[in-house]
Design a protein around this motif. Structure first.
Motif, PDB file in Angstrom:
ATOM      1  N   ILE A  68       0.816  -1.064  -0.027  1.00 12.36           N
ATOM      2  CA  ILE A  68       0.185   0.220   0.003  1.00 12.36           C
ATOM      3  C   ILE A  68       0.862   1.208   0.025  1.00 12.36           C
ATOM      4  CG2 ILE A  68      -2.102  -0.593   1.097  1.00 12.36           C
ATOM      5  CD1 ILE A  68      -1.236   0.228   3.658  1.00 12.36           C
ATOM      6  N   SER A  69       0.241   2.295  -0.542  1.00 15.26           N
ATOM      7  CA  SER A  69       1.081   3.584  -0.640  1.00 15.26           C
ATOM      8  C   SER A  69       2.038   3.813  -1.169  1.00 15.26           C
ATOM      9  CB  SER A  69       1.138   4.086   0.791  1.00 15.26           C
ATOM     10  OG  SER A  69      -0.300   4.722   1.044  1.00 15.26           O
ATOM     11  N   GLY A  71       2.578   3.864  -4.514  1.00 16.46           N
ATOM     12  CA  GLY A  71       2.326   4.877  -5.706  1.00 16.46           C
ATOM     13  C   GLY A  71       1.961   3.920  -6.743  1.00 16.46           C
ATOM     14  N   LYS A  72       1.166   2.787  -6.528  1.00 16.92           N
ATOM     15  CA  LYS A  72       0.760   1.954  -7.667  1.00 16.92           C
ATOM     16  C   LYS A  72      -0.343   2.937  -8.526  1.00 16.92           C
ATOM     17  CE  LYS A  72      -0.852  -1.201  -4.991  1.00 16.92           C
ATOM     18  NZ  LYS A  72      -0.013  -0.177  -3.627  1.00 16.92           N
ATOM     19  N   SER A  73      -1.312   3.518  -7.793  1.00 20.37           N
ATOM     20  CA  SER A  73      -2.440   4.179  -8.501  1.00 20.37           C
ATOM     21  C   SER A  73      -1.656   5.544  -9.250  1.00 20.37           C
ATOM     22  CB  SER A  73      -3.517   4.699  -7.749  1.00 20.37           C
ATOM     23  OG  SER A  73      -3.992   3.600  -7.048  1.00 20.37           O
ATOM     24  N   ALA A  74      -0.952   6.313  -8.746  1.00 20.34           N
ATOM     25  CA  ALA A  74       0.040   7.445  -9.102  1.00 20.34           C
ATOM     26  C   ALA A  74       0.593   6.836 -10.579  1.00 20.34           C
ATOM     27  CB  ALA A  74       0.783   7.862  -8.250  1.00 20.34           C
ATOM     28  N   ASP A  86      -7.580   7.071  -8.296  1.00 22.81           N
ATOM     29  CA  ASP A  86      -7.654   7.703  -7.269  1.00 22.81           C
ATOM     30  C   ASP A  86      -6.222   7.574  -6.461  1.00 22.81           C
ATOM     31  OD1 ASP A  86      -9.718   9.069  -7.181  1.00 22.81           O
ATOM     32  OD2 ASP A  86     -11.095   7.685  -6.095  1.00 22.81           O
ATOM     33  N   VAL A  87      -5.617   8.718  -6.198  1.00 23.56           N
ATOM     34  CA  VAL A  87      -4.195   8.693  -5.407  1.00 23.56           C
ATOM     35  C   VAL A  87      -4.422   9.214  -4.033  1.00 23.56           C
ATOM     36  CG1 VAL A  87      -1.923   9.528  -5.357  1.00 23.56           C
ATOM     37  CG2 VAL A  87      -2.958   8.689  -7.568  1.00 23.56           C
ATOM     38  N   VAL A  89      -2.860   9.870   0.246  1.00 28.88           N
ATOM     39  CA  VAL A  89      -1.845   9.840   1.006  1.00 28.88           C
ATOM     40  C   VAL A  89      -2.238   8.614   2.060  1.00 28.88           C
ATOM     41  CG1 VAL A  89      -0.835  11.909   1.348  1.00 28.88           C
ATOM     42  CG2 VAL A  89      -3.241  11.535   2.422  1.00 28.88           C
ATOM     43  N   GLY A  91      -3.279   5.206   3.096  1.00 25.96           N
ATOM     44  CA  GLY A  91      -2.712   3.891   2.499  1.00 25.96           C
ATOM     45  C   GLY A  91      -4.056   3.080   2.536  1.00 25.96           C
ATOM     46  N   THR A  94      -6.699   1.888  -2.896  1.00 30.00           N
ATOM     47  CA  THR A  94      -7.473   1.113  -4.168  1.00 30.00           C
ATOM     48  C   THR A  94      -8.005  -0.134  -3.441  1.00 30.00           C
ATOM     49  OG1 THR A  94      -5.918   2.235  -5.294  1.00 30.00           O
ATOM     50  CG2 THR A  94      -6.988   0.417  -6.240  1.00 30.00           C
ATOM     51  N   ASN A 178       9.703   3.508  -7.050  1.00 33.93           N
ATOM     52  CA  ASN A 178       9.125   4.570  -7.158  1.00 33.93           C
ATOM     53  C   ASN A 178       9.682   5.839  -5.998  1.00 33.93           C
ATOM     54  OD1 ASN A 178       7.404   6.458  -8.131  1.00 33.93           O
ATOM     55  ND2 ASN A 178       5.705   5.836  -6.825  1.00 33.93           N
ATOM     56  N   LYS A 179       9.103   6.955  -6.400  1.00 35.53           N
ATOM     57  CA  LYS A 179       9.319   8.148  -5.255  1.00 35.53           C
ATOM     58  C   LYS A 179      10.686   8.643  -5.388  1.00 35.53           C
ATOM     59  CE  LYS A 179       5.210   6.806  -2.312  1.00 35.53           C
ATOM     60  NZ  LYS A 179       4.749   6.609  -0.960  1.00 35.53           N
ATOM     61  N   LEU A 182      11.933  11.727  -3.386  1.00 37.15           N
ATOM     62  CA  LEU A 182      12.388  11.687  -1.941  1.00 37.15           C
ATOM     63  C   LEU A 182      13.814  11.264  -1.589  1.00 37.15           C
ATOM     64  CD1 LEU A 182       9.141   9.920  -0.723  1.00 37.15           C
ATOM     65  CD2 LEU A 182       9.602  12.507  -1.105  1.00 37.15           C
ATOM     66  N   ALA A 213       6.421   9.049  -9.852  1.00 35.78           N
ATOM     67  CA  ALA A 213       5.000   9.004 -10.444  1.00 35.78           C
ATOM     68  C   ALA A 213       4.311  10.345 -10.080  1.00 35.78           C
ATOM     69  CB  ALA A 213       4.324   7.766  -9.896  1.00 35.78           C
ATOM     70  N   PRO A 215       5.453  13.472  -8.039  1.00 39.33           N
ATOM     71  CA  PRO A 215       6.332  13.963  -7.142  1.00 39.33           C
ATOM     72  C   PRO A 215       5.727  15.028  -6.216  1.00 39.33           C
ATOM     73  CG  PRO A 215       6.614  14.912  -9.507  1.00 39.33           C
ATOM     74  CD  PRO A 215       5.564  13.592  -9.417  1.00 39.33           C
TER      75      PRO A 215
HETATM   76  N1  LIG Z   1       7.026  12.011  -3.114  1.00 37.12           N
HETATM   77  C1  LIG Z   1       6.242  11.089  -3.922  1.00 37.12           C
HETATM   78  N2  LIG Z   1       5.106  10.585  -3.545  1.00 37.12           N
HETATM   79  C2  LIG Z   1       4.457   9.574  -4.535  1.00 37.12           C
HETATM   80  C3  LIG Z   1       4.885   9.325  -5.497  1.00 37.12           C
HETATM   81  N3  LIG Z   1       4.116   8.307  -6.030  1.00 37.12           N
HETATM   82  C4  LIG Z   1       3.082   8.367  -5.177  1.00 37.12           C
HETATM   83  N4  LIG Z   1       3.191   9.257  -4.222  1.00 37.12           N
HETATM   84  C5  LIG Z   1       2.418   9.446  -2.869  1.00 37.12           C
HETATM   85  O1  LIG Z   1       2.192   8.306  -2.443  1.00 37.12           O
HETATM   86  C6  LIG Z   1       0.875   8.323  -1.851  1.00 37.12           C
HETATM   87  C7  LIG Z   1       0.152   6.966  -2.196  1.00 37.12           C
HETATM   88  O2  LIG Z   1       0.066   7.168  -3.667  1.00 37.12           O
HETATM   89  P1  LIG Z   1      -0.950   6.030  -4.279  1.00 37.12           P
HETATM   90  O3  LIG Z   1      -0.745   6.216  -5.806  1.00 37.12           O
HETATM   91  O4  LIG Z   1      -2.481   6.026  -3.746  1.00 37.12           O
HETATM   92  O5  LIG Z   1      -0.607   4.785  -3.765  1.00 37.12           O
HETATM   93  P2  LIG Z   1      -0.970   3.126  -3.926  1.00 37.12           P
HETATM   94  O6  LIG Z   1      -0.041   2.137  -4.088  1.00 37.12           O
HETATM   95  O7  LIG Z   1      -2.291   3.184  -5.038  1.00 37.12           O
HETATM   96  O8  LIG Z   1      -1.827   3.058  -2.557  1.00 37.12           O
HETATM   97  P3  LIG Z   1      -3.104   2.254  -2.375  1.00 37.12           P
HETATM   98  O9  LIG Z   1      -4.055   2.183  -3.368  1.00 37.12           O
HETATM   99  O10 LIG Z   1      -3.522   2.728  -0.910  1.00 37.12           O
HETATM  100  O11 LIG Z   1      -2.393   0.751  -2.130  1.00 37.12           O
HETATM  101  C8  LIG Z   1       0.249   9.495  -2.271  1.00 37.12           C
HETATM  102  O12 LIG Z   1       0.339  10.483  -1.300  1.00 37.12           O
HETATM  103  C9  LIG Z   1       1.065   9.835  -3.380  1.00 37.12           C
HETATM  104  O13 LIG Z   1       0.901  11.259  -3.822  1.00 37.12           O
HETATM  105  C10 LIG Z   1       6.266   9.929  -5.923  1.00 37.12           C
HETATM  106  O14 LIG Z   1       6.655   9.548  -6.935  1.00 37.12           O
HETATM  107  N5  LIG Z   1       6.899  10.811  -5.167  1.00 37.12           N
END
Ligand SMILES: Nc1nc2c(ncn2[C@@H]2O[C@H](COP(=O)(O)OP(=O)(O)OP(=O)(O)O)[C@@H](O)[C@H]2O)c(=O)[nH]1
Ligand SMILES: [Mg+2]
Length: 449
Positions: A68-69, A71-74, A86-87, A89, A91, A94, A178-179, A182, A213, A215
């Protein structure tokens, strides 16, 4: 076989046609199942239909997994180039597996105009609970042509375990770190080394991409015309270029072969599953038939006041049992065929020695001399012994039907011997006695009042 690219393409074409045929064959097998089996297999049928549609149209599915979190959806949004997912913060955002067509991918499988790439987003691997999660991930991974595994740090144990599970599904996997925004360069380098070390042997070293994905906003300092400065917080553009190229490179190189191999594997998995389920269902049904019939016969023998019916009625019950069993296995034995089989099993297997007809005749004789006074108490063991004989005949016939109506490598004799060696006689007999006690009308015989 030639190795030039033109030729390897035509190999893929053949594989592709074979894969479609494999899916169609499995579907046809399923359509031929009895209704009860079809009912149990309806999800599998629906999944196969959808796989048929997928391979016929040339749809490639890229599935995103990760904690979780991470950044899969991002990542879905960044790859597709607009906000479709939907992205958040928070966790665990999705909740469902869902897919979107990636129009900008620009990838088409040659010769398939309707071919498209779909990106599938999934809930975090530590989100949906327990068995459901495993099932969902497994179903999704089995459909996938290419898997993106997203991490935002050093691949912890949960992530590693999930990757091992995914690798077992035999699909190409790209690990996405990803990320990136940071991390400072040195930290990024260290983590990359750690991740790559953990991936060693699990996925190819070049199946790895760094992405940003979504920033975080950064502060831009803007110089005003009057020389003063003002600061503004803005989100830089996402950076998924390296990943996109890697995905397209893999699809370009293996596209058709990938979906073909995938569909063929899927069809073969399904037909194994269908076969196993069918065996399980038939097994259960057959055991139930054997048990009910053996108990019926035990009760008939114990209760029957007219001696000769023990023998005639006994064979009739066995024949009825075997005719019913043959239907469970899709073979329709007539009563006379069933009677013949029952006779040959009891003869070849020495079921007489078990006390089948001997006991039956003995009981009849016993009943004859004691008349209606023949007590149920003395007839219970005899009824149970006869029931046990039927039980063994049923089990032997089951083996015979399982092998499509043949004794296979053995004989009726060896099969009965095996079954006897593996049956707990005391427990079967004692169950049959209980059955008789329950079913007999004690009052009719004046044994209880
Ligand atoms: N700094 C940074 N934050 C990111 C990046 N990609 C995603 N995030 C942040 O990470 C958080 C989770 O992103 P999601 O895309 O919702 O993550 P997910 O993996 O889909 O999460 P779940 O669906 O909850 O499992 C959000 O606050 C995004 O803005 C990145 O490349 N850099
Ligand atoms: Mg998400």
């Amino acid at each position: 076989m030639s190795t030039d690219s033109h030729n390897s393409n035509s190999v893929s074409d053949a594989q592709y046609q074979e894969a479609i045929a494999a899916v169609e064959k499995t579907l046809a097998d399923l359509r031929g199942c009895p209704d009860a089996e079809k009912q149990r297999l309806q999800d599998d049928i629906a999944q196969l239909h959808s796989m048929h549609e997928k391979i016929s149209s040339g749809r490639v599915e890229v599935v995103i997994f990760g904690e979780i979190s991470t950044g899969k959806s991002a990542l879905v949004n960044a790859l597709i180039g607009r906000d479709v997912a939907d992205v958040d913060v928070q966790g665990g955002w999705t909740k469902q597996v869902w897919g979107t067509a990636w129009e900008g991918a620009g990838h088409r499988i040659k010769g398939l105009d309707s071919s498209e790439v779909v990106i599938v987003d999934t809930p975090g691997i530590n989100e949906v609970g327990g068995a459901d999660r495993a099932e969902l991930a497994d179903v999704t991974a089995r459909r996938a042509d290419l898997i993106l595994f997203v991490t935002d740090s050093d691949l912890n144990d949960t992530e590693y375990a999930a990757l091992v599970e995914l690798a077992a599904v035999q699909k190409p996997i790209i690990c996405v770190f990803n990320k990136q925004d940071l991390y400072q360069p040195q930290e990024r380098e260290q983590l990359t080394q750690m991740i790559k070390q953990r991936l060693d042997g699990l996925i190819p070293a070049n199946h790895f991409a760094l992405t940003t994905a979504d920033p975080r906003e950064v502060e831009y300092v803007i110089e005003q015309p009057d020389g003063s400065t003002k600061s503004e917080w803005r989100k830089p553009d996402p950076d998924v270029g390296e990943l996109k190229s890697l995905i397209l490179e893999i699809l370009e190189k293996e596209g058709l072969g990938l979906i073909a191999l995938n569909a063929a594997m899927y069809a073969s998995d399904k037909s194994d599953r269908v076969a196993a389920l069918r065996v399980e269902m038939r097994n259960r049904e057959a055991d139930q038939v054997i048990w009910t019939m053996a108990a019926t016969k035990a009760v008939v023998v114990a209760a029957n006041p007219i001696p000769i019916l023990d023998i005639i009625g006994g064979l009739a019950v066995d024949a009825a049992m075997l005719a019913t069993l043959s239907k469970v296995y899709g073979l329709s034995f007539s009563m006379s065929q069933a009677r013949g089989l029952a006779k040959s099993i009891s003869a070849a297997g020495g079921v007489y020695a078990l006390g089948e007809l001997a006991t039956s005749a003995g009981a009849s004789f016993f009943k004859l001399i004691t008349g209606t006074l023949g007590t149920a108490l003395t007839l219970i063991p005899q009824g149970a012994a006869v029931g046990f004989g039927s039980y063994i005949i049923g089990k032997a016939a089951k083996k015979y039907f399982e092998q499509g109506g043949s004794w296979g490598n053995g004989s009726a004799k060896s099969v009965v011997k095996d079954i006897l060696a593996n049956t707990d006689k005391d427990s079967v007999v004692s169950h049959l006695k209980d059955e008789i006690r329950q079913k007999l009308d004690w009052n009719r015989h004046g044994e209880r009042s």
